[in-house]
Scaffold this motif. Sequence first.
Motif, PDB file in Angstrom:
ATOM      1  N   ASP A 231       5.390  54.471  19.234  1.00 41.70           N
ATOM      2  CA  ASP A 231       5.453  53.802  20.531  1.00 41.70           C
ATOM      3  C   ASP A 231       4.057  53.645  21.111  1.00 41.70           C
ATOM      4  OD1 ASP A 231       8.192  53.737  20.345  1.00 41.70           O
ATOM      5  OD2 ASP A 231       8.527  55.438  21.690  1.00 41.70           O
ATOM      6  N   LEU A 232       3.781  52.448  21.663  1.00 43.94           N
ATOM      7  CA  LEU A 232       2.537  52.226  22.381  1.00 43.94           C
ATOM      8  C   LEU A 232       2.777  52.433  23.876  1.00 43.94           C
ATOM      9  CD1 LEU A 232       2.075  50.753  19.609  1.00 43.94           C
ATOM     10  CD2 LEU A 232       0.528  49.226  20.837  1.00 43.94           C
ATOM     11  N   LYS A 233       1.749  52.808  24.576  1.00 48.59           N
ATOM     12  CA  LYS A 233       1.827  53.052  26.015  1.00 48.59           C
ATOM     13  C   LYS A 233       1.134  51.912  26.764  1.00 48.59           C
ATOM     14  CE  LYS A 233       0.227  56.347  29.531  1.00 48.59           C
ATOM     15  NZ  LYS A 233      -0.569  57.591  29.744  1.00 48.59           N
ATOM     16  N   ARG A 234       1.773  51.447  27.850  1.00 50.57           N
ATOM     17  CA  ARG A 234       1.140  50.387  28.647  1.00 50.57           C
ATOM     18  C   ARG A 234      -0.124  50.948  29.294  1.00 50.57           C
ATOM     19  NH1 ARG A 234       3.405  45.742  30.847  1.00 50.57           N
ATOM     20  NH2 ARG A 234       5.507  46.612  30.605  1.00 50.57           N
ATOM     21  N   ASN A 235      -1.262  50.323  28.989  1.00 55.62           N
ATOM     22  CA  ASN A 235      -2.521  50.710  29.615  1.00 55.62           C
ATOM     23  C   ASN A 235      -2.664  50.006  30.958  1.00 55.62           C
ATOM     24  OD1 ASN A 235      -5.560  50.335  30.142  1.00 55.62           O
ATOM     25  ND2 ASN A 235      -5.547  51.908  28.543  1.00 55.62           N
ATOM     26  N   TRP A 236      -2.566  48.684  30.938  1.00 54.36           N
ATOM     27  CA  TRP A 236      -2.498  47.875  32.158  1.00 54.36           C
ATOM     28  C   TRP A 236      -2.084  46.469  31.772  1.00 54.36           C
ATOM     29  CZ3 TRP A 236      -6.165  43.786  32.971  1.00 54.36           C
ATOM     30  CH2 TRP A 236      -7.218  43.748  32.046  1.00 54.36           C
ATOM     31  N   GLY A 237      -1.359  45.808  32.653  1.00 51.34           N
ATOM     32  CA  GLY A 237      -0.903  44.452  32.349  1.00 51.34           C
ATOM     33  C   GLY A 237      -0.191  44.407  31.012  1.00 51.34           C
TER      34      GLY A 237
END
Length: 284
Positions: A231-237
């Motif tokens: 899973d990737l994590k939302r950093n921004w936008g």
Amino acid sequence: MALSSGPLVTSLLLFLVAFSLHNAHASINSSWKNAAHNNIGPKKLISTPKQNRHMLLAGSWKKAHATFYEGGSGTFGGACGYEDVVKDGYGLDTAAVSTVLFNKGLACGACYEIRCVDSPQGCKPGQASIKVTATDLCPPNFAQSSENGGWCNPPREHFDLAKPAYLKIAEYKAGIIPVQYRRVPCKRQGGIHFTITGNPYFNLIKVANVGGAGDVVKVQVKGEDKLTWTDLKRNWGEKWETGAMLTGETLTFKVTTSDGRCITSERITPKGWQFGQTFVGKNA
């Protein structure tokens, strides 16, 4: 020796009854098959079509206001992380949305239909509506009233349109116009764009040009050798991060949008991909 005719007659009668019953059964069976054929056709099943549970439908119309801001393809994607909205697949029909609509970046990539209403001097005649993509944030201005300058202050729902989009539905002199808007599905050309930046120990993936709902709620990646689904994590936008080791792997991405649709783009990178490259996956 003389034979009695009684048993012979009885056997003959039994044979005739059995023959008659067999023909009657065959006739009934044939009639039933013909009736069935006439109603539903040969070997066809009647079924009702299943609804697509993962298809975003156009929402109901709501009231809001719209303004415009200056800029270009390199600036209209600011808060969502789109460095160039044209290259990322959105064109110039974009909007910066107010804090409430932006929802901490969850709205990035979502599409809206907007029409100018109730402003004879401001609305441009002959243009029914436009469809725009949310690519930026219209920040609040708490120094001004939400009714006079602080258009994007919570809880207002407001669209600060890219100037080219605004001029399709309104006159430049109008400034701020009343509009109606609704959420609509996004129609995109080509597949989803994945741009990988960072370094071997920190990867930042920009996800763009997503069709359907348009807004992404989950991104996963896996390799062909060592890397399992991660899973990737939302950093921004629409920038998604992971510290997993992606280099040296042929990568597959899985994107989930807000309507629950999941799109898998299999093995879209070569094993020797480089940071800064953009790869195109599937959009269906």
